[in-house]
Write an enzyme that holds these catalytic residues in place. Structure first.
Site, PDB file in Angstrom:
ATOM      1  N   ARG A  60      43.000   8.018   4.891  1.00  0.00           N
ATOM      2  CA  ARG A  60      43.388   7.814   3.743  1.00  0.00           C
ATOM      3  C   ARG A  60      43.870   8.752   2.908  1.00  0.00           C
ATOM      4  O   ARG A  60      44.371   8.530   4.009  1.00  0.00           O
ATOM      5  CB  ARG A  60      41.328   7.965   4.113  1.00  0.00           C
ATOM      6  CG  ARG A  60      39.801   7.712   3.551  1.00  0.00           C
ATOM      7  CD  ARG A  60      39.252   8.508   2.865  1.00  0.00           C
ATOM      8  NE  ARG A  60      39.377  10.211   3.655  1.00  0.00           N
ATOM      9  CZ  ARG A  60      39.727  10.680   2.815  1.00  0.00           C
ATOM     10  NH1 ARG A  60      39.999  10.996   1.521  1.00  0.00           N
ATOM     11  NH2 ARG A  60      39.240  12.255   3.173  1.00  0.00           N
ATOM     12  N   LYS A 201      34.911   4.429   1.945  1.00  0.00           N
ATOM     13  CA  LYS A 201      34.299   5.932   1.393  1.00  0.00           C
ATOM     14  C   LYS A 201      34.736   5.675  -0.037  1.00  0.00           C
ATOM     15  O   LYS A 201      33.778   5.885  -0.695  1.00  0.00           O
ATOM     16  CB  LYS A 201      36.091   6.460   1.603  1.00  0.00           C
ATOM     17  CG  LYS A 201      35.479   7.254   3.197  1.00  0.00           C
ATOM     18  CD  LYS A 201      34.157   7.717   3.470  1.00  0.00           C
ATOM     19  CE  LYS A 201      34.534   8.826   4.764  1.00  0.00           C
ATOM     20  NZ  LYS A 201      32.866   9.170   4.664  1.00  0.00           N
ATOM     21  N   HIS A 221      27.490  13.868   2.551  1.00  0.00           N
ATOM     22  CA  HIS A 221      28.300  13.560   3.556  1.00  0.00           C
ATOM     23  C   HIS A 221      28.146  13.696   4.875  1.00  0.00           C
ATOM     24  O   HIS A 221      28.615  14.997   5.092  1.00  0.00           O
ATOM     25  CB  HIS A 221      29.762  14.264   3.200  1.00  0.00           C
ATOM     26  CG  HIS A 221      30.854  13.555   4.031  1.00  0.00           C
ATOM     27  ND1 HIS A 221      31.957  14.082   4.463  1.00  0.00           N
ATOM     28  CD2 HIS A 221      30.545  12.441   4.818  1.00  0.00           C
ATOM     29  CE1 HIS A 221      32.636  12.915   5.093  1.00  0.00           C
ATOM     30  NE2 HIS A 221      31.902  12.383   5.905  1.00  0.00           N
ATOM     31  N   SER A 239      35.991  15.874   9.619  1.00  0.00           N
ATOM     32  CA  SER A 239      36.170  15.652  10.707  1.00  0.00           C
ATOM     33  C   SER A 239      36.182  16.357  11.591  1.00  0.00           C
ATOM     34  O   SER A 239      36.872  17.032  11.274  1.00  0.00           O
ATOM     35  CB  SER A 239      37.151  14.424  10.369  1.00  0.00           C
ATOM     36  OG  SER A 239      37.506  13.404  11.225  1.00  0.00           O
ATOM     37  N   LYS A 243      30.018  15.975  14.118  1.00  0.00           N
ATOM     38  CA  LYS A 243      29.146  15.280  13.461  1.00  0.00           C
ATOM     39  C   LYS A 243      28.529  14.127  14.014  1.00  0.00           C
ATOM     40  O   LYS A 243      27.283  14.522  14.186  1.00  0.00           O
ATOM     41  CB  LYS A 243      29.579  15.250  11.736  1.00  0.00           C
ATOM     42  CG  LYS A 243      28.646  14.539  10.629  1.00  0.00           C
ATOM     43  CD  LYS A 243      28.731  14.936   9.507  1.00  0.00           C
ATOM     44  CE  LYS A 243      30.212  13.868   9.706  1.00  0.00           C
ATOM     45  NZ  LYS A 243      30.413  13.010   9.098  1.00  0.00           N
ATOM     46  N   THR A 244      29.913  12.912  14.595  1.00  0.00           N
ATOM     47  CA  THR A 244      28.450  11.807  15.026  1.00  0.00           C
ATOM     48  C   THR A 244      28.295  12.591  16.391  1.00  0.00           C
ATOM     49  O   THR A 244      27.383  11.706  16.740  1.00  0.00           O
ATOM     50  CB  THR A 244      30.135  11.090  15.020  1.00  0.00           C
ATOM     51  OG1 THR A 244      30.415  10.573  13.878  1.00  0.00           O
ATOM     52  CG2 THR A 244      29.902   9.799  15.399  1.00  0.00           C
ATOM     53  N   ASP A 258      27.024   9.267   8.609  1.00  0.00           N
ATOM     54  CA  ASP A 258      27.599  10.200   8.160  1.00  0.00           C
ATOM     55  C   ASP A 258      27.664  10.460   6.564  1.00  0.00           C
ATOM     56  O   ASP A 258      28.151  11.060   5.512  1.00  0.00           O
ATOM     57  CB  ASP A 258      29.198   8.623   7.927  1.00  0.00           C
ATOM     58  CG  ASP A 258      30.110   9.256   7.228  1.00  0.00           C
ATOM     59  OD1 ASP A 258      30.212  10.173   7.947  1.00  0.00           O
ATOM     60  OD2 ASP A 258      30.806   8.475   6.793  1.00  0.00           O
ATOM     61  N   ARG A 323      39.924   5.689  15.422  1.00  0.00           N
ATOM     62  CA  ARG A 323      38.273   4.772  15.180  1.00  0.00           C
ATOM     63  C   ARG A 323      37.937   4.203  16.098  1.00  0.00           C
ATOM     64  O   ARG A 323      39.110   2.912  16.106  1.00  0.00           O
ATOM     65  CB  ARG A 323      38.174   5.319  13.433  1.00  0.00           C
ATOM     66  CG  ARG A 323      38.878   6.544  13.434  1.00  0.00           C
ATOM     67  CD  ARG A 323      38.138   6.601  11.629  1.00  0.00           C
ATOM     68  NE  ARG A 323      38.176   8.209  11.715  1.00  0.00           N
ATOM     69  CZ  ARG A 323      37.302   9.148  11.378  1.00  0.00           C
ATOM     70  NH1 ARG A 323      35.987   8.186  11.680  1.00  0.00           N
ATOM     71  NH2 ARG A 323      37.285   9.874  10.375  1.00  0.00           N
TER      72      ARG A 323
END
Length: 538
Positions: A60, A201, A221, A239, A243-244, A258, A323
């Site tokens: 981003r 996003k 988030h 990031s 988390k994932t 997410d 990704r």
């Protein structure tokens, strides 16, 4: 190209001035992949997964994200470096230029929706210049049944033109790329960047305004999963914090990885229909669910191939932000529909490269609000010339770039829900132990998983109730013992074997926290202020 009855449906983009384009509507992923490989420089891995290069932008561009300032937004948005205002007439002029650019091109159009809870569903129409961008939309948004498409009424439109380059002097952008939200016209306008994350996003940011303002629902988030007992867990983290990875648990059904909402009726629902995971150093043993989700239908971004057509996940020569996007049904153990009941445990994940924070600690409601507003993780040394020690990174609500309202608005909603439901909140350091980055080592994933499992099944609380160690620098409750984790791992100070070095670094990180929070102090309640590091008498 394979047959697709949906592609025969007649749709119109005439309202945008797009009248002469060849429109591909609702193409199946295999058809979009075939077009991408034939005409748009996509490649297939050895196992048939599509891999693309997103071009100039591999992430981003926060400084090029704008929100139109008008009657809907002017007195509600937290304007500043994160939410940058854009004039309505400048938006209208730029939109006209983008749609003129798209007119006459071969375009890929998809109707989809966000929010897995029917009461909050947001219908979307996504217009893409590139086929793999449309495939990304298929993966990441929720997919309506074919029967729903006859009378599909999109509320928001995403217009995505990576090949359009803005002229900053004329178009009032910062540079040639842009991502702009218009809440009055209900448009997400994206140009000059092929990074697909801007698509998802953009809608996430829109929901972060719509849900709290109009629906009394907390947008988050975070990732979420649910156990066989029906207890939901939520994982916040920036990031690279895991988390994932940590929410993808073979013993718990994944709700989503997410973006979620927490309703006034204490239900949790996924915004999305897929996952968008980092694959840097992806380990099939440590993260088998993500690894196995990389198959036809998924899209890899900016990865490097080995000679045999497999992916070299350790190669970061294009970007560290490699990704994969895949539809959630690529994960075997998922919750359908993507909803859960009231969460019993919330985890704040941080990759503390200073090696100071405990690997797990329990937070009071005030501490939870403080750490939620802080949104801490750390960047490792060596990524920039002259940087020889870790750098703190604070992102309010663990997602500041996507939060249109003031962070304390979200924190107050979270704190109220914690008190109402009796939810436990844990701060989990997935970063360094035994010293800072360059001296210590990364916390072992098996230990982090064991700590989270113990928190979820109640054994961590049972083993430590009334006997937590209160961390001298941050005041959090640090467990002394945890099933399947050596006791010495639980104490960051002991892991250093260097008390002087530990406390010197801990003081430094404590000061970073306190200095970062100064900008929120005037908005925060006494309870939130008291949740920060305790006063230390020198």
């Amino acid at each position: 190209m394979g047959s697709n009855t949906l592609a025969m449906r007649t749709i119109s983009l005439e309202k945008w001035g797009i009248t002469d384009s060849q429109l591909h509507y609702q193409l199946a992923p295999k058809d979009l992949q075939e077009i991408s490989v034939e005409r748009f420089n996509g490649k297939e891995t050895k196992n048939g997964t599509l891999a693309v290069n997103t071009g100039e932008f591999t992430g981003r561009s926060p400084k090029d994200r704008f929100i139109v300032k008008d009657d809907v937004t002017s007195d509600k948005i937290w304007w500043g470096d994160i939410n940058i205002p854009f004039e309505p007439d400048h938006f209208d002029a730029l939109l006209e230029k983008v749609t003129a650019y798209l007119n006459g091109k071969e375009l890929f159009v998809r109707d989809a929706y966000a929010c897995a809870h029917d009461d909050y569903r947001l219908n979307l129409r996504v217009i893409n210049e590139y086929p793999w961008s449309n495939m990304f939309a298929h993966n990441m948004f929720l997919r309506p049944d074919e029967s729903e498409l006859d009378n599909f009424d999109p509320e928001w439109t995403v217009i995505n033109a990576p090949g359009f380059m803005a002229n900053p002097e004329v178009d009032h952008t910062r540079q040639h790329n842009f991502a702009i939200l218009n809440f009055s016209r209900k448009i997400a306008l994206i140009g000059g960047t092929g990074y697909t994350g801007e698509i998802k996003k953009g809608i996430f940011s829109a929901l972060n305004f719509i849900l709290p303002v109009d629906k009394n629902t907390l947008p988050m988030h975070c990732s979420a999963n649910v156990g066989k007992d029906g207890n939901t867990a939520i994982f916040f983290g920036l990031s690279g914090t895991g988390k994932t990875t940590l929410s993808t648990d073979p013993n718990r059904a994944l709700i989503g990885d997410d973006e979620h909402g927490w309703t006034s009726n204490n239900e949790v629902f996924n915004f999305e229909g897929g996952c968008y995971a980092k694959v840097i150093n992806l380990d099939p043993k440590g993260e088998p669910e993500i690894y196995n989700a990389i198959k036809p239908g998924a899209i890899l971004e900016n990865v490097i191939f080995n000679e045999d057509g497999t992916v070299n996940f350790a190669d970061t020569s294009i970007t560290q932000n490699t990704r994969v996007s895949y539809p959630i049904y690529h994960i075997e153990n998922i919750k359908q529909p993507s909803k859960g009941k009231n969460p019993k445990n919330i985890f704040f994940l941080t990759a503390d490269a200073f090696g100071v924070l405990p690997p797990i600690s329990k937070l009071t409601p005030g501490q939870a609000a403080y750490h939620f507003i802080s949104g801490y993780t750390a960047k490792v040394a060596g990524t920039e010339a002259g940087v020889n020690e870790p750098q703190p990174s604070f992102s309010a609500c663990f997602g500041a770039p996507f939060m249109p309202l003031h962070p304390t608005k979200y924190a107050e909603m979270l704190s109220a829900k914690m008190k109402e439901t009796g939810t436990n909140v844990w701060l989990v350091n997935t970063g360094w132990t035994g010293g800072p980055y360059g001296v210590g080592h990364r916390m072992k994933l098996k230990y982090t998983r064991a700590m989270i499992t113990a928190a979820l099944d109640g054994s961590l609380e049972e083993a430590n109730k009334d006997n937590y160690h209160i961390h001298s620098m941050f005041g959090v409750a640090q467990p002394r013992t945890c099933p399947n984790v050596p006791d010495e791992v639980l104490s960051p100070r002991k892991s250093w074997n260097n008390d002087e070095g530990y406390y010197k670094t801990a003081h430094k990180l404590r000061d970073y926290f306190m200095n970062n929070f100064k900008k929120f102090e005037s908005y925060a309640s006494e309870e939130i202020l008291a949740g920060g590091p305790p006063v230390i008498s020198e």
